[in-house]
Write an enzyme that holds these catalytic residues in place. Structure first.
Site, PDB file in Angstrom:
ATOM      1  N   GLU A 273       0.963  -1.021  -0.074  1.00 56.41           N
ATOM      2  CA  GLU A 273      -0.048  -0.179  -0.252  1.00 56.41           C
ATOM      3  C   GLU A 273       0.966   0.902  -0.059  1.00 56.41           C
ATOM      4  O   GLU A 273       0.584   2.159  -1.236  1.00 56.41           O
ATOM      5  CB  GLU A 273      -1.218  -0.513   1.221  1.00 56.41           C
ATOM      6  CG  GLU A 273      -1.616   1.541   1.466  1.00 56.41           C
ATOM      7  CD  GLU A 273      -2.757   1.227   2.886  1.00 56.41           C
ATOM      8  OE1 GLU A 273      -3.600   2.208   2.834  1.00 56.41           O
ATOM      9  OE2 GLU A 273      -3.093   0.250   2.642  1.00 56.41           O
ATOM     10  N   ARG A 274       1.952   1.238   1.116  1.00 56.97           N
ATOM     11  CA  ARG A 274       2.148   2.337   0.792  1.00 56.97           C
ATOM     12  C   ARG A 274       3.877   2.667   0.352  1.00 56.97           C
ATOM     13  O   ARG A 274       3.985   3.898  -0.521  1.00 56.97           O
ATOM     14  CB  ARG A 274       3.693   2.572   2.238  1.00 56.97           C
ATOM     15  CG  ARG A 274       2.341   2.714   3.842  1.00 56.97           C
ATOM     16  CD  ARG A 274       2.941   1.912   4.578  1.00 56.97           C
ATOM     17  NE  ARG A 274       1.966   2.071   5.872  1.00 56.97           N
ATOM     18  CZ  ARG A 274       1.740   2.053   7.102  1.00 56.97           C
ATOM     19  NH1 ARG A 274       2.729   0.863   7.308  1.00 56.97           N
ATOM     20  NH2 ARG A 274       0.724   1.806   7.709  1.00 56.97           N
TER      21      ARG A 274
END
Length: 416
Positions: A273-274
């Protein structure tokens, strides 16, 4: 699509490297990814989908504060873009993560931040753990239709009581025979209004907070699920919901991987996600600066183009420098990710810097549009509103700093 026909030997993407630990040796990788003609074919495919099926309708969807996610995701799914690194047996392309980087960068061509947010939730936030740890049954039931664009997915981690302290979440999924009975609520759920299923993190037993949670594939049409839309300052067309669970019953077999390992799976999943968020942000910032340069070339004050003002062209050059440095970090992290390394440290640095730099870029560039930058007609005003979420969603700046401090071993020692 031309891109699909050019792929000769797809590489299976290994989603996760070694297990996440509190401390780890800092990455020594200094390589960077390389793009090929095949990457360019993928980029062309993404741009074609955006130009045909997305951008002509973005202004309308922003006004309506929702976009038709099933309709949009199906177009991306038909082009093979929702499962770039996922196994071919579940409708994916089986390519390495460098192709995902190219995909994320091209999403910056969408004229808002809300739709890229929804798409990346679908591709790289809801399904990495399912891909790596889920049973064949769960992959067939949830992963395959999500990659095809037939299902819309969302992630259920944050709650009304807080989002950053994942270990303290309150939603429960108690075993009753062969079922789980789910009670609680989740908040800030992107795609939540229209989603078909949720990758839900819930407490499935008593015990230590890092060992009592499981990831569960939860169909959102199950009785007892209720959704409520949240009105936001930015990302207007990305539907965001509070989701309530009142004695929601799902089979125990819907648990992803091993029961009690959900916290660990989610922490690993955050790497995807990051890194995804930082990559997309770099491309979005690059577009903002490029468009601002062009506007300042055309706009004249006191008989000269704005771009001739030294303060303006020096500022834009400074912003470009910062963007390029962040891009190098993102590419380094992506290369390490492809190699199976734990990229938590670099992904956290990239996410932190992306959130802060996004605010700076959108604010400084808006200034050079003058009064026009403050109107809804200009994309820069939309970017200004949308960019603020990056320092909050997917882990706040403060959470990123805490993770970085853990790797540097500079957090205060616990006493007592």
């Amino acid at each position: 699509m031309a891109f699909l026909n050019q792929i000769k030997s797809p590489l299976m993407h290994k989603v996760f490297g070694h297990a996440l630990t509190t401390r780890s040796v800092l990455l020594t990788t200094h390589r960077s990814i390389t793009f090929t003609a095949q990457h360019e074919e993928l980029r062309k495919t993404v741009r074609k989908v955006i130009e045909t099926h997305v951008n002509p309708y973005v202004d309308q969807w922003e006004e309506e504060e929702i976009f038709p996610s099933h309709q949009v995701f199906k177009k991306f799914g038909e082009a093979g873009l929702l499962g770039i690194t996922r196994p071919p047996e579940y409708n994916g392309l089986g390519l390495d993560y460098s192709y995902s980087i190219a995909f994320f960068e091209e999403l910056a061509n969408i004229n808002c931040g809300g739709i890229p947010t929804g798409i990346t939730v679908q591709t790289d936030m809801a399904v990495p753990a399912l891909t790596a740890f889920g049973s064949d049954y769960l992959k067939k039931e949830f992963l395959a239709p999500t990659v095809a664009g037939d299902y819309v997915a969302c992630v259920g981690v944050s709650e009304p009581s807080g989002g950053s302290d994942v270990a303290a979440l309150l939603t429960t999924a108690r075993r009753q025979g062969d079922d789980l009975i789910i009670n609680g609520s989740k908040m800030w759920i992107s795609n939540g209004i229209q989603a078909d299923w949720m990758s839900l993190l819930a407490n499935t037993r008593e015990g230590a907070p890092h060992r009592n949670k499981s990831l569960i594939c939860l169909p959102l049409k199950t009785p007892g699920v209720k959704t409520e839309k949240i009105n936001k300052m930015g990302l207007k067309c990305s539907d965001t919901a509070i989701v309530y669970f009142d004695d929601v019953r799902v089979p125990v077999k819907n648990i992803v991987g091993e029961e009690g390992q959900g916290f660990t799976y989610q922490m690993i999943q955050f790497q995807d996600e990051r890194l995804c968020a930082a990559t997309a942000a770099v491309a979005q910032m690059d577009r903002i600066v490029n468009e601002t340069i062009e506007y300042c070339r055309q706009r004249k004050t006191f008989g000269s183009p704005l771009i001739d003002n030294q303060v303006i062209h020096f500022t834009l050059a400074e912003l470009k420098t910062e963007i390029e440095l962040l891009r190098s970090t993102v590419y380094r992290a992506a290369d390490a990710f492809i190699s199976g390394e734990n990229v938590t440290y670099l992904a956290s640095i990239a996410k932190l810097k992306a959130g802060r730099l996004s605010r700076e870029v959108s604010d400084k560039c808006l200034q050079y549009y003058g009064g026009m930058g403050y109107t809804k007609e200009m994309l820069i005003s939309r970017a200004f509103r949308d960019s603020r979420a990056l320092s909050i969603a997917g882990g706040t700046d403060e959470i990123m700093l805490g993770i970085i401090c853990k790797f540097l071993d500079i957090l205060p020692k616990k006493r007592g």
